[in-house]
Scaffold this active site. Structure first.
Site: not given
Length: 282
Positions: A63, A87, A107, A139-140, A157-160
Site C-alpha cells: 500500500h 480492503d 469497488e 464496475d471500474g 488496486d485490482c486483483t490479478d
C-alpha cells in the site's frame, strides 16, 4: 483433527500454503469466493478465489509503495481515484497526504468492503469515515468511461487478471483512465510478480502505450506475493515525474509530515530501476 490449510492457486504447478488457524469469514459473493482467516505468521489474511490478496503483516509494503510513489511524484494531487482496493489500505495511505481534497474509490463488491472493515480494521483504519472519501459501488471500467470528473492520480488496486479483475487490464479500461486524468496526471496499477507473470508486463506495456507518452514500471518486493519483485504499471504524459531525484522527493515527503514503515524517498527513486528481463519484456 488435521489443521486446515489454504494452498494458493494463482500459478500452475506451484503455490504457497498457509495454515488456517481460525476462519473469521467465508462466503461466495455475487462475484467471487472470499475468505478471511488467521495465520500465526502473517496474522489475518484475505483470499479471493484461492489467491492471497492481503495480509496484516506485510500489507504496508504494497500500500505504501503503490500510493506514495505516484502521490509524491505528482507533488500536488488534490483529487485521486482508486479503482478496487476494497480492503481500505490504499484509501488510508492516500488520505495521509495533506494536499488531498477528495478521493473517489470505485469497488465492484460491497461485501469486500464490509468484511474488511469488520475483520481487517487496521487496513482502512477509519479511512471510510473520512469526509474526503467517496465510495462508489460500480464496475471500474464503466466508471472511468462514463464519469465527468477529473483526477490528478488514478490508482488501480485490482486483483490479478482473472475473473472480475481481468477487465481492469484491458485497453478499454486504460483508455477510460486517460480520459478522466488531468493533464500532467499519473496512472499506476498493480501488475503482478514479474518473474512469475512476465506476460502481464509485456501486455500492459503494449496496451498502455497508445494512451501515455511515458509508460514504464516500478517495483517492490512484497513477501506474500511470492516469486520475486511485484511490478506496478506507470503511465503519464509528463516524463519528468519518473525521473525526480531523491532530494526533491525527500523535500515533499518531509513537508507531508507523516512516517512510513517501508517507503522512503530513496526507495522511490530506486524503484524505477528494473531488471533486464523486465526491460526486455517492455
Amino acid at each position: 483433527m488435521d489443521k486446515r490449510t489454504l494452498r494458493e492457486t494463482l500459478h500452475k504447478g506451484y503455490g504457497q500454503s498457509f495454515d488456517v488457524d481460525q476462519v473469521f469469514f467465508e462466503l461466495d459473493t455475487d462475484h467471487q469466493h472470499l475468505i478471511i482467516f488467521e495465520n500465526e505468521t502473517f496474522g489475518r489474511i484475505m483470499a479471493l478465489d484461492g489467491v492471497i490478496q492481503t495480509t496484516e503483516r506485510d500489507e504496508f509494503v504494497y500500500h505504501e509503495m503503490m500510493a506514495h510513489v505516484p502521490m509524491f511524484a505528482h507533488g500536488n494531487a488534490k483529487r485521486v481515484l482508486i479503482i478496487g482496493g476494497g480492503d481500505g489500505g490504499m484509501l488510508r495511505e492516500v488520505l495521509r497526504h495533506p494536499e488531498v481534497e477528495h478521493v473517489t474509490q470505485v469497488e465492484i463488491d460491497q461485501a469486500v468492503i464490509d468484511m474488511c472493515t469488520e475483520y481487517l480494521p487496521n487496513h482502512s483504519a477509519g479511512a471510510y469515515d473520512n469526509p474526503k472519501a467517496n465510495v462508489v459501488i460500480a464496475d471500474g471500467v464503466d466508471f472511468v468511461n462514463e464519469t465527468t470528473e477529473k483526477y490528478d492520480v488514478i490508482i488501480s488496486d485490482c486483483t490479478d487478471p482473472i475473473g472480475p479483475g481481468e477487465v481492469l487490464f484491458s485497453s478499454k479500461f486504460y483508455e477510460g483512465c486517460k480520459r478522466c486524468l488531468n493533464e500532467g496526471g499519473v496512472f499506476v496499477a498493480q501488475n503482478g510478480v514479474s518473474f512469475m507473470q512476465i506476460d502481464e508486463v509485456s501486455t500492459t506495456a503494449k496496451r498502455l502505450s497508445p494512451y501515455f507518452t511515458d509508460v514504464s514500471f516500478y517495483s517492490a518486493s512484497v513477501p506474500t506475493y511470492v516469486g520475486g519483485i511485484m511490478t506496478f504499471a506507470w503511465g503519464t504524459d509528463q516524463e519528468s515525474l519518473r525521473q525526480l531525484n531523491s532530494a526533491v522527493i525527500r523535500e515533499r515527503f518531509e513537508n507531508a509530515g507523516f512516517k512510513t514503515r517501508f517507503y522512503t524517498p530513496e526507495l522511490h527513486a530506486a524503484a524505477f530501476a528494473l531488471p533486464q528481463y523486465v526491460m526486455d519484456a517492455i
